[in-house]
Structure formats: C-alpha cells, structure tokens
Design an enzyme around this catalytic site. Structure first.
Site, PDB file in Angstrom:
ATOM      1  N   SER A   1       4.374   2.053   8.656  1.00  0.00           N
ATOM      2  CA  SER A   1       4.825   1.126   8.034  1.00  0.00           C
ATOM      3  C   SER A   1       5.321   1.714   6.097  1.00  0.00           C
ATOM      4  CB  SER A   1       4.224   0.144   7.783  1.00  0.00           C
ATOM      5  OG  SER A   1       3.313   0.124   7.210  1.00  0.00           O
TER       6      SER A   1
ATOM      7  N   LYS B   1       8.218  -9.498  13.706  1.00  0.00           N
ATOM      8  CA  LYS B   1       9.137  -8.583  12.887  1.00  0.00           C
ATOM      9  C   LYS B   1      10.395  -8.019  13.773  1.00  0.00           C
ATOM     10  CE  LYS B   1       5.189  -5.621  10.759  1.00  0.00           C
ATOM     11  NZ  LYS B   1       4.058  -6.766  10.867  1.00  0.00           N
TER      12      LYS B   1
END
EC number: 2.3.1.37
Length: 407
Positions: free
Chosen positions: A189, A248
């Site tokens: 990420s 997400k």
C-alpha cells in the site's frame, strides 16, 4: 499515581518529530465523489477534492450499493443483535461469503468486521494451532499481519521484501517436518509495488508451506472479475488463503478470508476475534454483496481507474515531481521530511481545496515521508492538472526539493 505528565510527554514528543496525527473532518457527498465537504478549524464548510481515498472505484457512492443497503435497513433494521454464533448470522452474511468464495475460486469464505481483524484472526489462529508452526513474513507486511503473527506465538522469520531467493534460504533453514506459512501481500500500500506471487508460490510449494496472500489493495481492481493480482495472473488456485477487504475497492466495510472449507471452519471455530464479537450489520453485508457482484460483472470502473492512474503518473513525471514509478494504481509522491510533508498537506487543503493526507512514521520509515495518491474513475483531467499545479506552487513556497528520486 499521576499519569498525565507521562501521557503529555508522549503527545509532545509526537508533535516534535512530526508523528502527531490530525484528522481532516470530511463529509462525503453522495453522487459527487471525489468531492467532499471539509469542515475547517474556522467552522466553515468548503468543497474539496479528495486524492487519498481507499474507495478506489467509488463503490461507496454506487447507486446499486446504496439501494441494497436501504432495502436491507428497511427489511432487517440496523444491527444483527449478536455474534455469528448467537442470533447474529444473517442471510446477507451467508450470501456474501458465498460470493467472495466464488470471486477467488475458493471453497469457502469468512467475513470479519474489518480487514485488520481478518488478518489478526486468521494468522493468529493458524499460527497458534499448528504445532511448532513457523511463519515466514515479508519485511513490508501490513501491521495487521504482523500483529496476527505476533499473537499466534509462532516462530517468525522475516524475508527480504519481494525476495523469493531469501525466502527459500530461510525455509531451508527450518526442519522440513515443521508446519510452515508464507504470508505476503499482492499490492503493497505504501510503495505501490507488486509481489512476485508465482515465484513465491514456487518456493513455498517446494517446502510444503501454506501460502497466505493479502489482496486488500488489489481486490476489485485487477483480474477479469476483480479478484486481485492472483486473479489477473491466474494464480489464485496456487494460494492457500486469500485475504481481502470490503472497505476499499468495494466501498463498504469489513474484511474476509477465503480458502479451503476445512481451514475456514477451523478459523470460524477457534478464532477469538471471530467468536467473541458482534457480526457486521446486515446493511453493510448487503452493500458489500451488491458491490462485489457489480465489480464482477462491470469492468469499466477498474479500466477507467487504471487509465487514470497512468495518466496522473505521466503528468507528475512531466512536472518533475518525485513520484515512484509503480506498476500499480498507488502513486507515492516522496517528500522525505515529516514536518514538511504535513505543511504541504495543510497548504494544499487551505489554499487549493485539495485533500492529500501526509504519510509519516510509523506508517513509513523516517526519511520516507510521502503522499499516497489514489486516482479513481471519477477524477477528471481537470482534477489532475489542478493537483499538479497546486503541488508545484506549494512546493515552491515551502522549499520542497522536488527533483525526481530514483525508485
């Protein structure tokens, strides 16, 4: 005993070295993503463009998702009223788990209250119950994976980031008879890089190790049906357990693991983090179910999102801004100093109505402070040009050395 001085020193130290976190008060506007209302310190609300959301595809604003959530609330009310074992298993939970298992081509799936909890629960449980288990963890694994491994009490081996050769060396140092788990992510990420899944599976299979793949930043975005990097590369059948999130690309809330039915049953039956908590609200499960089904059937959002990520990266590079040349949708723009990173963020918000959260230690190492840009299908060329111009203007004003750094 008086604790206030100790607590105050902790906070003061965080402020001093730039680790203290301030939250921007944002109010999302249904139907206008990525625009939101920012409630500033003066009490005034101002429209801003958000550039750091994990709602990668805008599913949190999708009409099908919202309609499913409204229907569920009207039908079932707000909460479940219990744990999964005691009156808290809703039909939406069961349908969602079946849909997620199908997404990854697995026998079964299990949903949790968050992606953080799903990693904690699955790794913590498997590492604990397998006798003499050894867990091999990528050096840049997420905090939730690290905490799950720590909680398991299993012996932990850290292999160099995305390095199958080092992993092989570590696995070779362990008794072949010991149970082994290799835990890693597909898309990381903070750096936006992608794991060599096939090569890691090759090594794990040679040593008889289970594989545990966190696809949190990839599900919904990659593959013919949005199953992640393992789906894109045709490798899902080689991974024992695939973990993901509903918060997400799917735009709602929750986490899950998917894999062989027997392993899912063991986690369901033995994980404290699953057993002793209230199940997620039916309307959240209904919204996530609608999002997963939509993403499976409609590749347009992820195609536009991928195109926008490339478009923005090119604009940043042409402007000489220090963006890492990543192979994923995550675009890290390197700053390298905590206070400067925060000052740039504050100036972007106050002067240009652009919200980009500074990423400082401990999320990244000291000296690696950055912005993490996440283009969506709904960011326009005008949005991108305004962002680049604002970064250049604020950077000049604040003395940011913006020459590109080698990735």
């Amino acid at each position: 005993m008086e604790f206030s001085q100790h607590f105050q020193k902790l906070i003061d130290d965080m402020r001093l070295d730039g680790r203290y976190r301030t939250f921007a008060e944002l109010e999302r506007i249904a139907g206008e993503f990525p625009t939101a209302l920012w409630h500033g310190p003066d009490g005034q609300a101002r429209r801003v463009t958000v550039w750091c959301s994990n709602d990668y595809l805008g599913m949190g604003q999708n009409a099908e998702v919202l309609a499913a959530m409204h229907r569920s609330i009207d039908l079932s009310g707000a909460g479940t009223g219990g744990t999964r074992n005691i009156s808290g298993t809703n039909r939406q939970h069961v349908a969602l788990e079946a849909e997620l298992a199908d997404l990854h081509g697995k026998e079964s799936a299990l949903i949790f209250t968050s992606g953080w909890i799903s990693n904690l629960a699955a790794l913590g449980t498997l590492g604990k119950i397998l006798p003499e288990c050894a867990i091999f963890s990528d050096a840049l694994n997420h905090n939730s994976m690290i905490e799950g491994i720590r909680r398991s009490g299993a012996e932990r081996f850290i292999f160099h980031h995305n390095d199958p050769v080092h992993l092989d060396r570590l696995l070779s140092s362990v008794d072949p008879a010991r149970p082994k788990i290799v835990a890693f992510e597909s898309v990381y990420s903070m750096d936006g890089d992608i794991a060599p899944i096939a090569e890691i599976c090759d090594v794990a299979e040679r040593h008889g190790a289970l594989t545990y793949l966190d696809e949190v930043h990839a599900v919904g975005l990659y593959g013919p049906r949005g199953g992640g990097i393992s789906d894109r590369d045709g490798l899902a059948d080689r991974v024992t357990i695939i973990e993901g999130t509903l918060a997400k690309a799917f735009g709602v809330m929750g986490g899950y693991v998917s894999g062989p039915s027997l392993l899912m049953d063991v986690i369901r039956s033995m994980s404290d983090s699953f057993i002793f908590t209230t199940s997620i609200c039916p309307h959240l499960a209904a919204g996530a179910l609608a999002a997963v089904r939509h993403v499976k059937a409609h590749p347009d959002e992820r195609r536009r999102q991928a195109e926008n990520a490339v478009r923005l990266k090119v604009l940043l590079q042409k402007a000489g801004l220090p963006v890492l040349d990543t192979p994923s949708h995550i675009l890290p723009v390197m700053v390298g100093e905590a206070h400067l990173c925060r000052s740039i963020s504050e100036a972007l918000l106050a002067r240009h109505a652009i919200y980009v959260q500074p990423i400082n230690y401990p999320t990244v190492a000291r000296g690696q402070e950055r912005f993490r840009l996440t283009p969506t299908p709904f960011h326009t060329t005008s949005h991108m040009e305004a962002l680049v111009e604002a970064l250049l203007a604020v950077g000049r004003d604040l003395g940011w050395a913006m020459s590109r750094r080698a990735a």
